[in-house]
Design a protein around this motif. Structure first.
Motif, mmCIF file in Angstrom:
data_model
loop_
_atom_site.group_PDB
_atom_site.id
_atom_site.type_symbol
_atom_site.label_atom_id
_atom_site.label_comp_id
_atom_site.label_asym_id
_atom_site.label_seq_id
_atom_site.Cartn_x
_atom_site.Cartn_y
_atom_site.Cartn_z
ATOM 1 N N TYR A 149 0.851 -1.191 0.000
ATOM 2 C CA TYR A 149 0.000 0.000 0.000
ATOM 3 C C TYR A 149 0.892 1.248 0.000
ATOM 4 C CZ TYR A 149 -3.668 3.322 1.042
ATOM 5 O OH TYR A 149 -4.541 4.377 0.962
ATOM 6 N N GLY A 150 0.637 2.154 -0.937
ATOM 7 C CA GLY A 150 1.431 3.382 -0.993
ATOM 8 C C GLY A 150 2.550 3.347 -2.018
ATOM 9 N N SER A 151 2.764 2.172 -2.638
ATOM 10 C CA SER A 151 3.878 2.139 -3.600
ATOM 11 C C SER A 151 3.428 2.516 -5.008
ATOM 12 C CB SER A 151 4.581 0.777 -3.592
ATOM 13 O OG SER A 151 3.750 -0.215 -4.132
ATOM 14 N N VAL A 152 2.131 2.403 -5.287
ATOM 15 C CA VAL A 152 1.604 2.805 -6.594
ATOM 16 C C VAL A 152 0.550 3.890 -6.362
ATOM 17 C CG1 VAL A 152 0.398 2.053 -8.683
ATOM 18 C CG2 VAL A 152 1.988 0.493 -7.540
ATOM 19 N N SER A 153 0.614 4.953 -7.135
ATOM 20 C CA SER A 153 -0.343 6.052 -6.967
ATOM 21 C C SER A 153 -1.771 5.569 -7.213
ATOM 22 C CB SER A 153 -0.027 7.176 -7.953
ATOM 23 O OG SER A 153 -1.092 8.113 -7.973
ATOM 24 N N GLN A 175 -5.237 -0.831 -4.077
ATOM 25 C CA GLN A 175 -3.924 -0.643 -4.679
ATOM 26 C C GLN A 175 -3.970 -1.182 -6.109
ATOM 27 O OE1 GLN A 175 0.035 0.922 -3.984
ATOM 28 N NE2 GLN A 175 -1.960 1.276 -3.197
ATOM 29 N N ILE A 176 -3.412 -0.400 -7.036
ATOM 30 C CA ILE A 176 -3.320 -0.827 -8.431
ATOM 31 C C ILE A 176 -2.119 -1.763 -8.549
ATOM 32 C CG2 ILE A 176 -2.800 -0.046 -10.792
ATOM 33 C CD1 ILE A 176 -4.207 2.612 -10.069
ATOM 34 N N VAL A 221 7.420 0.327 -13.812
ATOM 35 C CA VAL A 221 6.936 1.527 -14.500
ATOM 36 C C VAL A 221 5.884 2.271 -13.664
ATOM 37 C CG1 VAL A 221 5.568 2.314 -16.485
ATOM 38 C CG2 VAL A 221 7.491 0.756 -16.834
ATOM 39 N N ILE A 222 5.019 1.544 -12.987
ATOM 40 C CA ILE A 222 3.889 2.232 -12.328
ATOM 41 C C ILE A 222 4.175 2.651 -10.893
ATOM 42 C CG2 ILE A 222 2.111 1.152 -13.774
ATOM 43 C CD1 ILE A 222 1.532 -0.764 -11.407
ATOM 44 N N CYS A 223 5.206 2.133 -10.236
ATOM 45 C CA CYS A 223 5.387 2.460 -8.835
ATOM 46 C C CYS A 223 6.041 3.822 -8.674
ATOM 47 C CB CYS A 223 6.225 1.387 -8.133
ATOM 48 S SG CYS A 223 7.939 1.393 -8.642
#
Lengths: 489, 479
Positions: free
Chosen positions: A190-194, A207-208, A224-226
């Motif tokens: 939680y918190g690593s991907v917007s 979380q995405i 790429v996404i984090c």
């Protein structure tokens, strides 16, 4: 084919991004009628993106490993000017004027977005059957569900309709369908991907995360996404490396925790056996199995449904027919407009959770439900923290059973909720977990194994999952989807 | 039968930060409808709030000004309710852990400068909602989202006030403090300060009566009327043998009445819970201290100082400290040390105020400086120019780059104290006013003032009135 090998072919000019795109749309044309992975297919736009990648390749520009790779995006992740329905009638006409941060990142990386993936309405469900548009089906056997809520994200990857996909995971919504469809799915820390641009279900749990047919592909999409996003206050400020480059696929000396609570009565023997066999194979590679205990697991599902429904009842209150989305046709006044819009716009499961969430937050009940659920959340997080003193990674089944039949559980919400029993604690504790295929059931459906790590231990999870993948000789597309034209080129 | 009223106030003040509380939209009033809003402040799906840290700073400064305990760790919560001007269907506010708690405000209650202490329960931050617009040409309502996400602080008082006058003094002091620390525009007509008023009545010695709340009172005079009305309404019910129900009522200032909105049984359940999209607010102790040190001298302290050190009466001190601009100007004038504080006050509150009011402008809109004004007043004190001439000079120096001295020279206003020149003027005035001379001789000595005035007129304001008076009296007595 994996994203990694396609990327290599692109770099070597053995194929073009447009050819890859065509091959994927060919597969979509062939199987989408059966599988129903997408709410929207973005062929025209995707081909434009692919052409742009080819232009860059021709110009000799440096490309990201995702450039030209066909990717599906779950339909609760905002895509500018493209329908973002959340699988609901309520947003069946909603085209956001903005991109989610992860979509901006995909576009910068040159990924080719092939479509918006089908899902349970507002991500509430474990089977992809609560979608307003159509249920998605399991590519291994269309009589079975693909799992949910990111059912379309898992099925499109499994069916060769995309190489990678983004899903969202609030209580297991990436891992469960990944396990049912035999692909790899990561629920990140939680918190690593917007979360900016992810239509919220339960903000403190959502979380995405990526789904793919190989651990390396999932690692490169995650890379790429984090990252920290100033638009999301809950995103963590820290440095992230390239997780794909960093993989060493070794488990030597690794302590694997086996929580007894996850191998109890509710879990089908064939699932237990498959996961235990997986653990055994990792042990043969030098890992050490440790028995651990997570005693509050029994309460996790209740705590999860209270917290997630409470947040959902507030998050979904904005769908009131005033500004966008569905509005009832005939109404006599404001209250009537609200009531009719919400009665007509939401499906049963969404209403059930809104009612539950509204109830647990009501004055007089807050302390008994919401507050106690939050206390339970802390306890579960603490039990995990304690467990990680004794082991490096925890292995469990992803779900107590393989995919169930379409329609089998739609009338029994509690049985439906039980599919999440192995996954919800991870969201409650904010941890990362990855699901990888670890066997085939008696009726020919994939079984998934979940690997859970401490916060921000994604690199280790990729190492363990990658090691297991190497032992198995790799995962892949659903067998029934192979054959003529079935494989992406 | 005697009744005592008890009043508690909830003041909402819009903060004058450059941008809104949870997005980067400009925070301005009066812009074109829906021109200052974005997907975040209109609560579009998937968007997230991020806290504007200036809002925390401003609220903490107000907390210091109201002697509050500042909570270094506080949280934000969602207040859930449906309304078309609230696009998320919840307002982000603070519920159980506000930024500031347990403060007080000393309000001046009489002309001696005596104060009364009003408890401040809490100050918290929250976002404003939009505005509904009703257009004759359209059957429904329209929404303007410009105000959505404008930062607010809510200041909640203890029920420590017992008259509408005390409530008014409290409100005026709050407003003045907001202006002094420059965190709110305090434009009442723009709704930048609004209050909810709780009123109850009881017979002396009885426990507190049941309170009723009046929502959205927009002016301080309206607050006074609303309190008086509500107390009277409750007393009438009690006198008739009735009981007061806990109610929320809407004050209609135009009608001078309030109306039932809802009773306690229908009170809304806002289902507050911690806002999961935002982190706990953690403020550095160093910042808390720094913001305290940055506070200017506050109006009440200033007022007392003006009374004690500058010898001003309460009336003057109160008006001068009303807003920081006026007070700063006054202090700069006093600092010049060339004229009396009371004379400065007289000019500022008299002719200068009149001039500003006539033109509806602010001091800063004029060319007047403390130097120019005190030079002018000093010339009057020294007798170089008359008060009448001073008024002409003021208009001149207020709207030009001229110094007071240049203006006096240019207009030829230097006062004539030379007896020879003045005697000629007096002679001609006496000659032209035989009736006044006769009146004087008949014992009506007050005609001297009239004759001085006539002489001043003839001297174009330049005659020294004291010298003129002496000459007139001498001449009249001689005859």
């Amino acid at each position: 084919m994996t994203a990694a090998s396609l990327s290599e072919k692109l770099q070597k000019k053995e194929c073009s991004a447009v050819e890859i795109a065509h091959s994927v749309f060919g597969q979509i044309a062939k199987v989408e009628g059966t599988i129903g992975s997408f709410v929207t297919v973005c062929e025209e736009q995707a081909l434009e993106q692919a052409k742009e990648v080819d232009r860059k390749i021709a110009a000799g520009e440096d490309l990201s490993p995702l450039a030209g790779i066909p990717i599906g995006v779950k339909d609760n992740i905002c895509t500018k000017d493209v329908l973002t329905s959340c699988g609901s009638k309520m947003l069946s006409n909603f085209q956001p004027p903005y991109n989610a941060t992860v979509v901006d990142k995909l576009e910068q990386a040159g990924a080719v977005i092939v479509g918006k993936c089908n899902m349970d309405e507002f991500a509430m469900g474990s089977s992809c059957e609560t979608s307003y548009f159509k249920p998605a089906k399991n590519p291994w056997n269309p009589d079975y569900v693909p799992g949910g809520s990111s059912g379309g994200s898992a099925s499109c990857v499994s069916a060769g309709e995309a190489v990678l996909a983004l899903g969202s995971d609030t209580g297991g919504s990436i891992r469960l369908p990944a396990s049912y469809c035999g692909v790899v799915g990561l629920k990140p820390t939680y918190g690593s991907v917007s979360r900016y641009g992810l239509v919220a279900f339960a903000s403190s749990l959502d979380q995405i995360g990526p789904l793919g047919r190989s651990v390396a592909d999932v690692a490169s999409l995650y890379s790429v996404i984090c990252g920290k996003d100033p638009m999301d206050a809950t995103s963590a400020q820290r440095e992230y490396g390239d997780f794909c480059q960093g993989m060493n696929r070794s488990v030597k000396g690794l302590r694997i925790g086996i929580p007894q609570e996850y191998f109890g009565e509710g879990v089908e023997p064939q699932v237990k056996a498959a996961v235990m066999a997986g653990i055994q194979r990792l042990a043969e590679e030098g890992a050490q199995a440790v028995n651990i205990t997570l005693p509050s697991t029994d309460y996790a599902l209740s705590a999860y449904y209270i917290i997630s429904s409470a947040e959902a009842s507030s998050n979904l209150a904005r769908f009131d027919g005033v500004k966008y989305g569905y509005r009832a046709k005939d109404y006599t006044n404001l209250i009537d407009m609200y009531e009719k819009t919400r009665s007509e716009g939401f499906g049963d499961e969404v209403k059930r959770r809104i009612m539950l969430g509204t109830f647990v937050l009501s004055s007089g009940f807050y302390d008994a439900y919401y507050k106690r659920a939050k206390q339970m959340q802390q306890r579960i997080a603490q039990e995990y923290a304690d467990a990680f003193q004794q082991c490096d990674v925890i292995l469990t089944p992803t779900s107590p059973s393989p995919a169930f039949r379409v329609g089998e559980r739609t009338d029994d919400p509690l049985k439906m909720y039980a599919a999440d029993v192995c996954t919800v604690t991870v969201n409650i504790a904010g941890l990362p977990a990855i699901s990888v295929p670890c066997g085939i059931s008696e009726n020919g459906l994939p079984i998934g194994m979940q690997m859970i790590g401490p916060k921000f231990s994604e690199q280790m999870l990729f190492d363990v999952a990658g090691c297991y993948e190497t032992i198995c000789g790799g995962f892949g597309i659903a067998p029934s989807m192979k054959g003529e034209g079935g494989q992406t080129k | 039968m005697n009744y005592e009223m008890t009043i508690g106030l909830e003041v909402h003040a819009e903060l004058n930060t450059a941008t809104k509380i949870y997005c980067s939209c400009q925070n301005v009033f009066g812009a074109e409808v829906n021109s200052h809003c974005c997907p975040i402040c209109t609560g579009m799906p998937g968007t997230l709030p991020t806290l504007n840290e200036k809002v925390v700073e401003y609220a903490v400064k107000m907390g210091h000004a109201l002697n509050c305990k500042i909570n270094p760790v506080s949280k934000q919560d969602r207040k859930n309710y449906f309304y078309p001007d609230l696009p998320k269907a919840y307002q982000i506010s603070q519920y159980d852990i506000p930024l500031c708690e347990n403060g007080y405000l000393d309000v001046i209650v009489d002309e001696s400068g005596a104060t009364k202490r009003i408890g401040v329960t809490r100050i918290h931050i929250e976002e404003d909602a939009g505005k509904l617009l009703h257009d004759e040409s359209f059957s429904g309502s329209l929404v303007d989202f410009n105000r959505c996400g404008v930062p607010l602080i809510e200041i909640v008082s203890e029920p420590d006030m017992h008259s509408s006058a005390e409530a008014k003094a409290y409100l005026e002091t709050i407003k003045s403090i907001l202006q002094y620390i420059d965190i709110s525009d305090c434009k009442m007509q723009e709704g930048s300060i609004r209050c909810d008023i709780n009123v109850s009545v009881r017979r002396p010695g009885d426990p507190l009566g049941t309170r009723c709340e009046m929502k959205n009172v927009n002016t301080f005079s309206g607050a006074v009327r609303a309190i008086e009305y509500e107390a009277k309404r409750q007393i009438e019910i009690l006198e008739a043998g009735g009981t007061i129900g806990q109610e929320t009522r809407r004050w209609d200032d135009a009608k001078g009445q309030n109306f039932l909105l809802r009773s306690k049984e229908d009170s809304q359940d806002y289902r507050y819970f911690p806002e999961p999209d935002l982190l706990t607010i953690v403020i550095d102790e160093g910042d808390i201290q720094k913001w305290k040190e940055e506070l200017p001298e506050l109006p009440n302290k200033k007022l007392k100082r003006y009374m004690q050190s500058n010898g001003l009466p309460y009336f003057d001190a109160n008006l001068l400290t009303e807003n920081p601009e006026k007070a700063a100007f006054f202090e700069a004038c006093v600092e010049k040390g060339i004229c009396k504080a009371k004379n400065i006050s007289n000019w500022l509150l008299g002719d200068v105020s009149k001039l500003l009011n006539e033109k509806n402008i602010m001091l800063s809109d004029t060319c007047l400086t403390p130097e120019k004004l005190t030079d002018m007043i000093a010339m009057i004190e020294k007798g170089t120019i008359s008060v009448t001439a001073g008024k002409m000079v003021l208009e001149d120096i207020a709207f030009s780059e001229k110094t007071a001295e240049e203006s006096v020279k240019e207009k030829g206003l230097a006062q004539i104290s030379d007896t020879g020149a003045l005697e000629e003027i007096v002679k001609s005035v006496i000659a032209a006013n035989p009736k006044s001379v006769a009146d004087y001789k008949g014992g009506k000595t007050n005609v001297v003032g009239f004759l001085v005035g006539q002489c001043m007129r003839q001297s174009k304001g330049q005659g020294n009135p004291a010298v003129l008076k002496q000459i007139i009296e001498t001449m009249l007595q001689k005859d």
